[in-house]
Design a protein around this motif. Structure first.
Motif, short mmCIF file in Angstrom:
data_model
loop_
_atom_site.label_atom_id
_atom_site.label_comp_id
_atom_site.label_asym_id
_atom_site.label_seq_id
_atom_site.Cartn_x
_atom_site.Cartn_y
_atom_site.Cartn_z
N UNK A 56 0.87 -1.10 0.10
CA UNK A 56 -0.01 0.10 0.01
C UNK A 56 0.76 1.21 0.00
N UNK A 57 2.28 1.11 -0.62
CA UNK A 57 2.88 2.36 -0.62
C UNK A 57 2.23 3.24 -1.67
N UNK A 58 1.91 4.61 -1.70
CA UNK A 58 1.27 5.54 -2.44
C UNK A 58 2.10 6.57 -2.74
N UNK A 59 2.19 7.06 -4.03
CA UNK A 59 2.65 8.14 -4.54
C UNK A 59 1.44 9.28 -5.15
N UNK A 60 1.59 10.34 -5.02
CA UNK A 60 0.32 11.31 -5.44
C UNK A 60 0.94 12.42 -6.40
N UNK A 61 0.47 12.62 -7.47
CA UNK A 61 0.93 13.86 -8.11
C UNK A 61 0.31 14.98 -7.18
N UNK A 62 1.34 15.69 -6.87
CA UNK A 62 0.72 17.02 -6.09
C UNK A 62 -0.38 17.80 -6.40
N UNK A 63 -0.55 17.80 -7.70
CA UNK A 63 -1.76 18.40 -8.27
C UNK A 63 -3.08 17.68 -8.01
N UNK A 64 -3.28 16.65 -7.72
CA UNK A 64 -4.45 15.73 -7.23
C UNK A 64 -4.49 15.37 -5.79
N UNK A 65 -3.28 15.57 -5.03
CA UNK A 65 -3.39 15.06 -3.71
C UNK A 65 -4.26 15.88 -2.90
N UNK A 66 -5.17 15.29 -2.14
CA UNK A 66 -6.09 16.02 -1.39
C UNK A 66 -7.70 15.84 -2.07
N UNK A 67 -7.59 15.99 -3.41
CA UNK A 67 -8.78 15.83 -3.99
C UNK A 67 -9.35 14.39 -4.25
N UNK A 68 -8.49 13.28 -4.47
CA UNK A 68 -8.77 12.07 -4.62
C UNK A 68 -8.01 11.27 -3.79
N UNK A 69 -8.43 9.65 -3.66
CA UNK A 69 -7.93 8.88 -2.72
C UNK A 69 -7.67 7.75 -3.52
N UNK A 70 -6.18 7.24 -3.45
CA UNK A 70 -6.12 5.79 -4.27
C UNK A 70 -5.85 4.90 -3.07
N UNK A 71 -6.11 3.68 -3.26
CA UNK A 71 -6.20 2.49 -2.38
C UNK A 71 -6.38 1.28 -3.10
N UNK A 72 -6.19 0.27 -2.49
CA UNK A 72 -6.24 -1.15 -3.18
C UNK A 72 -6.70 -2.31 -2.10
N UNK A 73 -7.26 -3.21 -2.50
CA UNK A 73 -7.41 -4.68 -1.78
C UNK A 73 -6.81 -5.62 -2.46
N UNK A 74 -5.45 -6.11 -2.11
CA UNK A 74 -4.91 -7.12 -2.40
C UNK A 74 -5.49 -8.64 -2.67
N UNK A 75 -6.49 -8.60 -1.68
CA UNK A 75 -7.05 -9.85 -1.55
C UNK A 75 -8.08 -10.13 -2.85
N UNK A 76 -8.41 -9.14 -3.35
CA UNK A 76 -9.39 -8.97 -4.57
C UNK A 76 -8.55 -8.56 -5.82
N UNK A 77 -7.13 -8.25 -5.93
CA UNK A 77 -6.52 -7.77 -6.94
C UNK A 77 -7.20 -6.66 -7.53
N UNK A 78 -7.64 -5.69 -6.72
CA UNK A 78 -8.15 -4.48 -7.04
C UNK A 78 -7.56 -3.25 -6.58
N UNK A 79 -7.44 -2.29 -7.51
CA UNK A 79 -7.06 -0.93 -6.93
C UNK A 79 -8.23 0.01 -7.23
#
Lengths: 119, 106
Positions: A56-79
């Protein structure tokens, strides 16, 4: 064969929340990064952020950080890409794409999820 | 922030050579990747790390990178090469895409 399958088109109103998905198959989902890329109508590509589902290491483009959230559930291979409060300017096609490490090219892409935000 | 500049459009006669440039400050010191995007489709990687072709990409596609300009070259252009092309590089902590070039095959 590696495949990234994205969720379907969405139509939302300003202020609503949304979570779209990208499911991976055909290879180890936890061994690669998943990026999200925005393409506004008639415009170019913009990298929003990337996640490594393995830890769950995440890198954001500063232009989008704070407006969107990136996440993942590896148990279902889905981001996932999530908004808490959509704006009309979020109308775009959103692609997920795979890359092997930070700075590496995007070698596999999802089919894209069109999102329309309109009152 | 780092910027990558491409020409808006490039026209090429059928069977001739198209060159698409991608300008950026000292881009020659970075790894540049290139994508092809046809209307209504997701982008496809055509060149990675300046000059390498993924499996399935024709040898007609080649790349170079030096100084302040990276270049994608399409030799013996075909009608099927009509598309938008984007360069991409990693700068510090951000992926940057070029402004995009529409290639028309005449």
């Amino acid at each position: 064969e590696v495949q990234l399958v994205q969720s379907g088109a969405e139509v939302k109103k300003p202020g609503e929340s949304l979570k779209i998905s990208c499911r991976g198959s055909g290879d180890s989902f936890t061994g690669y990064w998943i990026a999200w890329v925005r393409q506004m109508p008639g415009k170019g590509l913009e990298w929003m952020g990337s996640i490594f589902p393995g830890d769950s290491d995440i890198r954001y483009n500063p232009s989008f950080q704070g407006h969107v959230t990136v996440s993942a559930d590896k148990s279902i291979s889905t981001a996932f890409l999530q908004w808490n409060s959509l704006k009309a300017s979020d109308t775009a096609i959103y692609y997920c794409a795979r890359h092997q490490r930070v700075s590496a090219p995007f070698d596999y892409w999802g089919q894209g999820t069109p999102v329309t935000v309109s009152s | 922030s780092y910027e990558l500049t491409q020409p808006l459009s490039v026209s090429v006669a059928l069977g001739q050579t198209a060159r698409i440039t991608c300008g950026g400050d000292n881009i020659g010191h970075k790894n540049v990747h290139w994508y092809q995007q046809k209307p209504g489709q997701a982008p496809v990687l055509v060149i990675y790390r300046d000059r390498n072709r993924p499996s399935g990409i024709p040898e007609r596609f080649s790349g170079s990178n030096s100084g302040n300009t990276a270049t994608l070259t399409i030799s013996r252009a075909q009608a099927g090469d009509e598309a938008d092309y984007y360069c991409q590089a990693w700068d510090i902590r951000t992926y940057v895409f070029g402004t995009g070039t529409k290639v028309t095959v005449l």
